[in-house]
Design an enzyme around this catalytic site. Sequence first.
Site, mmCIF file in Angstrom:
data_model
loop_
_atom_site.group_PDB
_atom_site.id
_atom_site.type_symbol
_atom_site.label_atom_id
_atom_site.label_comp_id
_atom_site.label_asym_id
_atom_site.label_seq_id
_atom_site.Cartn_x
_atom_site.Cartn_y
_atom_site.Cartn_z
ATOM 1 N N HIS A 82 0.848 -1.184 0.000
ATOM 2 C CA HIS A 82 0.000 0.000 0.000
ATOM 3 C C HIS A 82 0.882 1.231 0.000
ATOM 4 C CE1 HIS A 82 -3.359 2.660 0.967
ATOM 5 N NE2 HIS A 82 -2.482 3.292 1.726
ATOM 6 N N ASP A 161 -15.424 2.352 6.580
ATOM 7 C CA ASP A 161 -14.317 3.272 6.292
ATOM 8 C C ASP A 161 -14.705 4.228 5.171
ATOM 9 O OD1 ASP A 161 -11.564 4.322 6.208
ATOM 10 O OD2 ASP A 161 -11.624 3.415 4.224
ATOM 11 N N ARG A 168 -15.060 12.577 7.088
ATOM 12 C CA ARG A 168 -13.798 13.215 7.518
ATOM 13 C C ARG A 168 -13.386 14.299 6.542
ATOM 14 N NH1 ARG A 168 -9.924 8.418 7.650
ATOM 15 N NH2 ARG A 168 -8.377 10.014 8.051
ATOM 16 N N SER A 183 -7.980 3.532 8.905
ATOM 17 C CA SER A 183 -8.617 3.554 7.587
ATOM 18 C C SER A 183 -7.813 2.698 6.597
ATOM 19 C CB SER A 183 -8.706 5.014 7.113
ATOM 20 O OG SER A 183 -8.980 5.095 5.752
ATOM 21 N N LYS A 187 -8.745 -1.560 5.284
ATOM 22 C CA LYS A 187 -8.946 -1.977 3.883
ATOM 23 C C LYS A 187 -7.994 -3.118 3.517
ATOM 24 C CE LYS A 187 -8.728 2.306 2.349
ATOM 25 N NZ LYS A 187 -9.162 3.579 2.870
HETATM 26 N N1 URA Z 1 -5.726 6.867 2.755
HETATM 27 C C1 URA Z 1 -6.753 6.170 3.293
HETATM 28 O O1 URA Z 1 -7.136 5.129 2.775
HETATM 29 N N2 URA Z 1 -7.316 6.650 4.415
HETATM 30 C C2 URA Z 1 -6.904 7.774 5.029
HETATM 31 O O2 URA Z 1 -7.453 8.126 6.052
HETATM 32 C C3 URA Z 1 -5.854 8.490 4.447
HETATM 33 C C4 URA Z 1 -5.273 8.013 3.299
#
Ligand code: URA
Length: 439
Positions: A82, A161, A168, A183, A187
């Site tokens: 990621h 999320d 947010r 977050s 994922k």
């Molecule tokens: N990327 C994400 O997936 N979530 C965040 O809160 C910030 C960057």
Amino acid sequence: MRAVDVIARKRDGAELSTEEINFFIKSFTEGTTPDYQAAAWLMAVYLRGMSRRETIDLTMAMVHSGEVLNLSDVLPVSVDKHSSGGVGDKTSLIVLPLVAACGVPVAKMSGRGLGFSGGTLDKLEAIKGYRVALTQDEFREHARKYGIVLAGQSARLAPADGRLYALRDVTATVSSLPLIASSIMSKKIAAGADAIVLDVKVGLGAFMTHIDEAKQLARLMVDIGEGVGRRVVALLSDMNQPLGCAVGNALEVAEAVECLHGQGPADLREHCLAVAAHMLRLARKDNSEYAMAECMAEAAKNLDNGQAFEKFRVLVQAQGGDVSMVDDPARLPKANIIETLTATQSGYVAQLNALQVGMASVDLGAGRERKEDNIDHAVGVVVHKKVGDAITVGEPTFTLHANDRARLEQARRRLDNTIVYSAHPTAPLPTFYDIIGAQ
Ligand code: URA
């Protein structure tokens, strides 16, 4: 339990129990806790923070808000990567086929770009016909049959999320370490990862502009992953200047293909080899220094002998893409107007602001200002000089690929004063600053 009491406890600085966090996320996902209460709770978390235990609980509550992928029947080990997002970051296009070419099958879900930060799906869609929307059955079948699949993130994974992130975004609560870490990790865990390499970008073109902040975020994400039994390593990498030279979707695919042929910019190659080697090391559960050196050598061999490129062809073909475009990148979408800017001074490059280069690429139409915007795959910016390079007045600095004169002018104005020159030699920027976890 009542949502208002959970909000009040966090507002007053209490550490929430696992039950309170589970209740809040479950009721929000089911719609019994409305957005305005979730927004108030987010602000309380933003201001009061969360303990490590609360952050792990929040991550897992978000994981269980939707489906959790189990890839164990199609992959011996699910290793994922990621990136926290940046400019010119085409790493996934190179690293995924590279790891697969080294014998470790990969199945990854990626996202789209937003603002100055590009997204893997947009880059892949520069290849005519490439299908990013696969059904879950297709995703699993491709992983099993081809040993590589790279598709869009399913909305059914960690849906809490997705909804919390949208709140947010409009309540000034994005930049909170526990909220960002939970977050991202929710994922990855929901997508079935057993092992995760996190590429945390630091610098002018990154979410985190300061190294200390980036280290804290990296440490927290490693702790969350390890806390729930995943193997995780976080690499802190530079994003003061773009990664490689190409910024813009088709331009980045072409540069990724160069790298997959063992060529291309040195920083991009170094970056991809390191990310791939860490993925191989985690997949093989060997943390020794010897293993790292072996994995690096194996990755370099598969980049240089054409095996990684072959895997990329397999990926493109399997997902319906026009493979002639990767065999001959001159067939990728091309812009009508190509103009090169030149240096206004002689000396050395002291700064090449990745944020401004990324914004110039958005000005040209390569990225989105809003989620619903369309993008132009052909346009973008190619950087000719990097920090530390010597430069002479009149030498090329940026080449702009545009399809619209007004947009070209906007990008040109932005880039005109982007390079900071120095009369004295400047040091090149490091590719990586630090490694956290899985040592
Ligand atoms: N990327 C994400 O997936 N979530 C965040 O809160 C910030 C960057």
